[in-house]
Enzyme design. Structure first.
Site, PDB file in Angstrom:
ATOM      1  N   ARG A 189       8.627 -36.542 -38.442  1.00 45.13           N
ATOM      2  CA  ARG A 189       9.659 -37.125 -37.586  1.00 45.13           C
ATOM      3  C   ARG A 189      10.824 -36.154 -37.395  1.00 45.13           C
ATOM      4  O   ARG A 189      11.482 -36.147 -36.361  1.00 45.13           O
ATOM      5  CB  ARG A 189      10.146 -38.474 -38.162  1.00 45.13           C
ATOM      6  CG  ARG A 189      11.248 -39.120 -37.320  1.00 45.13           C
ATOM      7  CD  ARG A 189      11.412 -40.614 -37.585  1.00 45.13           C
ATOM      8  NE  ARG A 189      11.553 -40.923 -38.989  1.00 45.13           N
ATOM      9  CZ  ARG A 189      12.650 -40.701 -39.723  1.00 45.13           C
ATOM     10  NH1 ARG A 189      13.712 -40.154 -39.181  1.00 45.13           N
ATOM     11  NH2 ARG A 189      12.680 -41.002 -41.007  1.00 45.13           N
ATOM     12  N   TYR A 211      13.767 -46.210 -10.986  1.00 46.65           N
ATOM     13  CA  TYR A 211      12.801 -46.791 -11.909  1.00 46.65           C
ATOM     14  C   TYR A 211      13.398 -48.004 -12.662  1.00 46.65           C
ATOM     15  O   TYR A 211      14.460 -47.902 -13.282  1.00 46.65           O
ATOM     16  CB  TYR A 211      12.311 -45.726 -12.894  1.00 46.65           C
ATOM     17  CG  TYR A 211      11.355 -46.291 -13.897  1.00 46.65           C
ATOM     18  CD1 TYR A 211      10.148 -46.849 -13.482  1.00 46.65           C
ATOM     19  CD2 TYR A 211      11.652 -46.318 -15.245  1.00 46.65           C
ATOM     20  CE1 TYR A 211       9.268 -47.408 -14.385  1.00 46.65           C
ATOM     21  CE2 TYR A 211      10.780 -46.868 -16.165  1.00 46.65           C
ATOM     22  CZ  TYR A 211       9.592 -47.411 -15.723  1.00 46.65           C
ATOM     23  OH  TYR A 211       8.728 -47.965 -16.615  1.00 46.65           O
ATOM     24  N   ASP A 216      15.223 -37.269 -13.452  1.00 48.74           N
ATOM     25  CA  ASP A 216      13.910 -37.790 -13.843  1.00 48.74           C
ATOM     26  C   ASP A 216      12.900 -37.188 -12.868  1.00 48.74           C
ATOM     27  O   ASP A 216      12.838 -37.570 -11.699  1.00 48.74           O
ATOM     28  CB  ASP A 216      13.916 -39.324 -13.773  1.00 48.74           C
ATOM     29  CG  ASP A 216      12.595 -39.931 -14.241  1.00 48.74           C
ATOM     30  OD1 ASP A 216      11.552 -39.259 -14.117  1.00 48.74           O
ATOM     31  OD2 ASP A 216      12.614 -41.081 -14.721  1.00 48.74           O
ATOM     32  N   LYS A 264       2.417 -40.392 -16.656  1.00 53.36           N
ATOM     33  CA  LYS A 264       2.019 -40.399 -15.251  1.00 53.36           C
ATOM     34  C   LYS A 264       1.257 -39.114 -14.900  1.00 53.36           C
ATOM     35  O   LYS A 264       0.145 -38.932 -15.361  1.00 53.36           O
ATOM     36  CB  LYS A 264       3.262 -40.607 -14.383  1.00 53.36           C
ATOM     37  CG  LYS A 264       4.201 -41.710 -14.894  1.00 53.36           C
ATOM     38  CD  LYS A 264       3.624 -43.100 -14.773  1.00 53.36           C
ATOM     39  CE  LYS A 264       4.433 -44.173 -15.492  1.00 53.36           C
ATOM     40  NZ  LYS A 264       5.852 -44.241 -15.140  1.00 53.36           N
TER      41      LYS A 264
HETATM   42  C1  LIG Z   1       7.013 -44.705 -15.753  1.00 49.46           C
HETATM   43  C2  LIG Z   1       8.317 -44.079 -15.531  1.00 49.46           C
HETATM   44  C3  LIG Z   1       9.240 -43.956 -16.571  1.00 49.46           C
HETATM   45  C4  LIG Z   1       9.003 -44.547 -17.952  1.00 49.46           C
HETATM   46  O1  LIG Z   1       7.953 -43.942 -18.606  1.00 49.46           O
HETATM   47  P1  LIG Z   1       7.057 -44.662 -19.746  1.00 49.46           P
HETATM   48  O2  LIG Z   1       6.177 -43.559 -20.181  1.00 49.46           O
HETATM   49  O3  LIG Z   1       6.374 -45.806 -19.063  1.00 49.46           O
HETATM   50  O4  LIG Z   1       7.984 -45.142 -20.795  1.00 49.46           O
HETATM   51  C5  LIG Z   1      10.432 -43.307 -16.318  1.00 49.46           C
HETATM   52  N1  LIG Z   1      10.710 -42.818 -15.093  1.00 49.46           N
HETATM   53  C6  LIG Z   1       9.848 -42.925 -14.058  1.00 49.46           C
HETATM   54  C7  LIG Z   1      10.221 -42.359 -12.726  1.00 49.46           C
HETATM   55  C8  LIG Z   1       8.627 -43.555 -14.237  1.00 49.46           C
HETATM   56  O5  LIG Z   1       7.780 -43.675 -13.207  1.00 49.46           O
END
Ligand SMILES: *Cc1c(COP(=O)(O)O)cnc(C)c1O
Length: 344
Positions: free
Chosen positions: A43, A95, A162, A187
């Protein structure tokens, strides 16, 4: 190594180079290590598997990467660095999970939130001068609007991007002056809808240390299997992205010409399309009628997925008939045939 093209970096970065080492860092499921070496406790110090992924993503984004248990784990770690009273500017459409975190922090009296329309260039310039933190998505989730990052950097507010929808190959916001980049590797980076993982990347070594400390403090650590899968996914991201983007461009064009479809959001690149049906009921019928494309949330995988986004908790404010479509790796003509029959 730093002057390889992104496509090559996606293959070679984070790979062991020593004689006799495995070509790819294995899954190391260790919590603790024999004292006296580089690692003491996972960790705190990471694991060889996380480190390989972090090295690869850091090379692509041009900074130091830290991996987390999920994209939202990464988002929470970034917000953890800002003191009570911080004002955050966030796109009106962005998001839902991030907005949920921000709204919770606002409710608890920790942060103030300012919503800015993605298209309001002056509003963003004002926010850069007046607030403490810009939380930018470009393209935005789920409406796929673009926000130009470069003019907003170097002002009062720290800039976090992001970069999930663009991917580390589509855009490198650190090179435009952003302070921190965040990814949901769940993703496009993972690319196979089989893992949850998040990342932060910053060019500032001190800031990277603070993010690592936030991970240690809060414990949003990735699994060894997930880190390995994410790195394995990254190796094919260049070809997946190119192929899926080509299909997305084709389908966006055909959707825009289809009489049953209203507004089509496609920023001219990437694997996501947002298209609008006249109302919630007709959009629900499309979601229920696809046979090849899967009616499911999430995005960025080899499988094409779609959903009516306003049906998702936290996104009730997006247009009722808006369908978010994540274009996968299937034959484009099969995807179009499926869409056509569903629209009928
Ligand atoms: C899915 C997503 C997140 C969050 O990610 P997780 O892996 O589901 O926690 C954050 N930002 C965007 C743009 C996303 O599509």
């Amino acid at each position: 190594m730093t002057d390889w093209s992104p496509r090559t970096k996606a293959i070679v970065a984070g790979r062991p180079t020593g004689a006799g080492e495995p070509l790819n860092t294995p899954i190391v499921p260790a919590s603790t290590y024999v004292a006296g070496g580089e690692f003491a406790y996972s960790r705190e110090d990471g694991t060889p598997t996380w480190n390989a992924l972090e090295e690869a993503i850091g090379a692509l984004e041009g900074g130091h990467a830290v991996s987390f248990a999920s994209g939202i784990g990464a988002v929470a770690a970034v917000l953890d660095l800002f003191p009570a009273g911080t004002e955050v500017a966030v796109p009106t459409f962005s998001y839902a999970g991030t907005r949920g975190l921000l709204d919770h922090a606002a409710k608890m009296g920790r942060l103030q939130v300012r919503r800015v329309d993605p298209a309001d260039t002056e509003g963003w310039a004002r926010a850069a001068a007046e607030t403490d933190l810009l939380w930018i998505e470009s393209p935005t989730n789920p409406t796929l609007e673009l926000i130009d990052v470069a003019p907003l950097t170097g002002k009062r507010a720290k800039v976090v991007v992001d970069n999930t929808f663009a991917s580390p190959l589509g855009r490198q916001p650190l090179s435009h002056g952003a302070d921190i980049v965040v990814h949901s590797a769940t993703k496009l980076i993972g690319g196979h809808s089989d893992l949850l993982l998040g990342l932060t990347i910053t060019a500032d070594e001190g800031l990277a240390g603070e993010l690592r400390a936030a991970r240690t403090r809060n414990g949003a650590t990735p699994g060894a299997l997930e880190a390995w899968l994410a790195l394995r996914g990254l190796r094919t991201l260049p070809v997946r992205l190119a192929e899926q983007s080509r299909t997305a461009a084709l389908l966006a064009e055909r959707l825009a010409a289809h009489p049953a479809v209203g507004k089509v959001g496609y920023p001219g690149e990437g694997t996501m399309i947002a298209f609008e049906m006249p109302d919630a009921a007709s959009a629900d019928r499309v979601c229920a009628s696809v046979r090849l494309i899967v009616h499911a949330t999430s995005l960025g995988g080899v499988e094409s997925l779609l959903e009516r986004r306003a049906a998702w908790s936290g996104d009730a404010h997006v247009p009722a008939g808006l369908i978010r479509f994540s274009v996968g790796l299937e034959d484009p003509e099969d995807l179009w045939r499926d869409l056509e029959q569903a629209l009928r």
